[in-house]
Design an enzyme around this catalytic site. Structure first.
Site, short mmCIF file in Angstrom:
data_model
loop_
_atom_site.label_atom_id
_atom_site.label_comp_id
_atom_site.label_asym_id
_atom_site.label_seq_id
_atom_site.Cartn_x
_atom_site.Cartn_y
_atom_site.Cartn_z
N GLU A 195 0.83 -1.21 0.00
CA GLU A 195 0.00 0.00 0.00
C GLU A 195 0.86 1.26 0.00
O GLU A 195 0.63 2.20 0.75
CB GLU A 195 -0.97 -0.02 1.18
CG GLU A 195 -2.01 -1.13 1.06
CD GLU A 195 -3.07 -1.10 2.15
OE1 GLU A 195 -2.82 -0.51 3.21
OE2 GLU A 195 -4.17 -1.63 1.92
N GLU A 276 -6.97 -8.00 -0.13
CA GLU A 276 -7.34 -7.87 1.28
C GLU A 276 -8.83 -7.59 1.35
O GLU A 276 -9.27 -6.45 1.25
CB GLU A 276 -6.56 -6.74 1.98
CG GLU A 276 -5.08 -7.00 2.14
CD GLU A 276 -4.39 -5.94 2.97
OE1 GLU A 276 -5.10 -5.06 3.54
OE2 GLU A 276 -3.16 -5.96 3.06
#
Length: 689
Positions: A195, A276
């Site tokens: 991320e 995720e």
């Protein structure tokens, strides 16, 4: 979950990778090297279309003796893959010193994944977040004694930072190369960074990481990046260089998410994949325990499995969360608010912290069995039988009869040698300490306290602290309260010392709760200029207390003397000041409490394999501190604010016969100085009075 020299030309590498992808099907069918590639927006595993139904499980949050048990429960739910983070700070605790044993034995973890018939998506960071201490970055990054320490620009192409990344990944990948799919192992893909789009858009950094993976693992390695759709363009390399993946939770629009993903991948190279897909959520101390909607999770899981003609892939974050044992829990920082994560990483996930089903201690409709049904219905696979629920025992009440003030323990640990002597104090990392508590000590002129004096730390303590004068606590400090940088010391603290040149002892015991922001978050005293009435205090002794990772070697008072001391401690700590507000009466400061209990091996409940049944340490009535069982650090407890009221004790930590419980209470003890070993967890917070 996120959101943290040698440059190698990657053009030739990418060309080789593209050529390998084009030849995937024929090589696999002809019995050549095993392959995992992408074609026509589909994953291709050894020549066959493949869908990833994955789940995140963190080996570093599970007792190693329970690894296989947890993996078997995961496989029975219907997944075919496990996402595996690798926390750098676990494996390289000090520069150039690597740990691959016990909970750090990642090769054993990967071998067990293969043994139960699952594949691996490797997520080696270097920054992992995961609500883990420092996001996985080593604490020694903050030491000036290390190249680039305290100055390197983390998560960028800064050569000072990449020097350490290169060494770490070269060592890690040398161990994992044989576990790649093409070498007969279970690792299918490797993620670069984590991320990064939340942090920056440093493409040179991403290219450097990609080249490292291909150099150390394989030129054919399929690489991917992970980011939420809104920042995915910043955190990836668009086109052919890597495979861009998105992450999101239930309730997010699938067309929007996968539309972003497709726009960042090359044509035909974008199988829809949510890396995720959140089954629950994290929890901070002082909040309500996360308890997310099972109904929405099931609805959107089904929608994902049906998406794009049932070709979409997903990975449940978390499938099984585990525990932040010891001092490994991270924290978030929201402006000036410091938000430490609770010790449990249960995450309200399908497989609970203790390996159980149906969210014990939290509540709500059962996620595990419902998700298993959805997955089985969509795949048609014959799933393994669901393992029985783990055995959990109620071992009863334990009285903590022995007591030892922390300052007395420091004498035992350091003896006459004392602490590290320095003119001005520095941050915890500068003393080579990774976590836990650190003690700063200096002497104050008694005359300065004769009419009260103002102590000024210069900057907020990181993260919490007890301030003691001549061994008696005069106040508590909290980094979330900037006004607590200063404290007026009580006049009567000077009464025991008088005469010319007389001094009193100032002790500041700092508690470090970690952080996972991927930015600098120095621990301990964060300003070197600590003043008393405006004058800088010089001449300090610093006691790094990392030895308290296991306090089982400490000596306690016993017998009649112990009873007298315990009574004195009880009286003194009941006068402990409210956090951040010094009171007139002094207190004894942080105290160790110890007790024991026995387990009859002949009649004890046991799990499969003969392990003793798990239990939960209930600390209702206590305030805040750290707990150990048989020298094993269970983690922080903080029932004064909750929501976690019990600490998980894995069965492998227990033993037949005598067992020991130790608490280091930093605020005030329970009235009865006792705990309970309970059969159920409790995440419902303190009881209203």
């Amino acid at each position: 979950m996120g959101g943290r020299q040698m440059f190698v030309t990657v053009g030739v590498v990418l060309a080789v990778g593209a050529a390998a992808a084009a030849a995937t099907n024929s090589a696999a069918v002809e019995g050549g090297t095993p392959t995992f590639t992408i074609a026509n927006n589909r994953f291709i595993l050894d020549g066959e279309h493949h869908r990833l139904i994955s789940g995140s499980m963190h080996y570093f949050r599970i007792h190693p003796a329970q690894w296989k048990d947890r993996l078997e429960r995961a496989a029975a739910m219907g997944i075919n893959t496990v996402e595996v983070y690798t926390p750098w700070n676990l494996h390289e605790p000090y520069p150039g010193h690597f740990d691959w044993e016990g909970v750090a034995d990642i090769e054993r973890w990967i071998a067990l994944i293969k043994e139960v018939g699952l594949k691996v998506l490797l997520r080696p960071g270097p920054y992992i977040c995961a609500e883990w201490e420092n996001g996985g970055f080593p604490s020694w990054f903050a030491s000036s004694k290390v190249s680039g320490g305290r100055t390197m620009r983390m998560r960028t192409h800064d050569p000072l930072y990449l020097e350490h990344v290169d060494r770490w990944w070269a060592t890690l990948f040398a161990k994992l190369r044989r576990h790649m799919h093409e070498n007969g192992g279970p690792i299918l893909m490797v993620q670069v960074e984590n991320e990064l789009g939340f942090c920056n858009d440093d493409k040179a950094y991403l290219r450097h990481l990609a080249a490292l993976v291909r150099m150390h693992l394989s030129r054919r390695t399929l690489l991917f990046t992970t980011d939420p759709p809104g920042v995915a363009a910043r955190g990836t390399l668009a086109g052919e260089e890597v495979y861009t993946v998105v992450d999101f939770g239930p309730g997010y629009d699938l067309d929007t998410a996968f539309g972003v993903q497709k726009s960042l991948n090359a044509a035909g190279k974008s199988p829809p994949f949510c890396s995720e897909f959140y089954t629950g959520w994290l929890s901070h101390w002082g909040e309500k325990m996360a308890n997310t909607s099972t109904e929405l999770l099931l609805h959107d899981t089904q929608a994902l499995l049906e998406y794009a003609n049932s070709s979409a892939s997903l990975s449940f974050y978390m499938l099984h969360g585990g525990t932040n044992f010891g001092f490994w829990a991270g924290a978030n920082v929201d402006g000036t608010r410091y938000l430490p994560h609770i010790t449990s990483y249960d995450y309200d996930s399908p497989i609970s912290e203790s390996g159980d089903y149906c969210q014990p201690g939290i509540g709500g409709p059962c996620k595990y069995h419902a998700l298993r049904e959805v997955i089985q219905r969509h795949t048609g696979a014959a799933l393994p039988e669901v393992p029985p629920r783990p055995m959990v025992a109620d071992y009863g009440r334990v009285e903590l009869r022995d007591a030892l003030p922390l300052l007395d323990a420091v004498k035992q640990l350091f003896g006459e040698q004392g602490g590290v002597r320095t003119q001005l104090p520095d941050i915890m990392e500068e003393y080579g300490q990774r976590w836990g508590l650190i003690l700063y000590r200096t002497q104050l002129p008694a005359t300065a306290l004769s009419q009260g004096a103002t102590l000024d730390l210069g900057a907020p303590v990181h993260d919490y602290a007890s301030v003691l004068v001549d061994g008696h606590m005069v106040g508590r400090l909290d980094r979330s309260e900037p006004s607590n940088v200063t404290m007026v010391l009580p006049v009567q603290a000077a009464g025991r010392s008088s005469g010319p040149g007389a001094t009193v002892q100032l002790d500041i015991v700092v508690e470090n709760f970690g952080c996972d922001t991927g930015n600098w978050d120095f621990k301990g005293l964060t300003s070197r200029n600590v003043t008393l009435n405006g004058k800088v205090l010089r001449g300090w002794e610093v006691y790094p207390l990392e030895q308290l990772d296991d306090p089982s070697g400490l000596s306690y008072a016993s017998g009649a003397a112990g009873e007298v001391m315990l009574a004195a401690v009880r009286r003194c700590m009941l006068l402990a000041p409210t956090v951040g507000v010094p009171r007139r009466d002094a207190a004894a400061g942080p105290i160790f409490f110890r007790g024991s209990f026995s387990i009859d091996g002949a009649t004890a409940m046991r799990n499969a394999g003969g392990q003793l049944a798990d239990t939960h340490l209930a600390v209702q009535g206590w305030s805040k501190g750290i707990a150990w069982c048989n020298g094993f650090a269970l983690g922080w407890y903080w029932p004064r604010i909750g929501p976690q009221m019990t600490l998980y004790i894995p069965g492998p930590v227990l033993r037949e016969g005598l067992n020991e419980i130790v608490l280091l209470e930093v605020e005030r003890p329970a009235d009865d100085e006792a705990v309970t070993l309970a059969g159920e967890p409790d995440f419902h917070g303190p009881k209203e009075t």
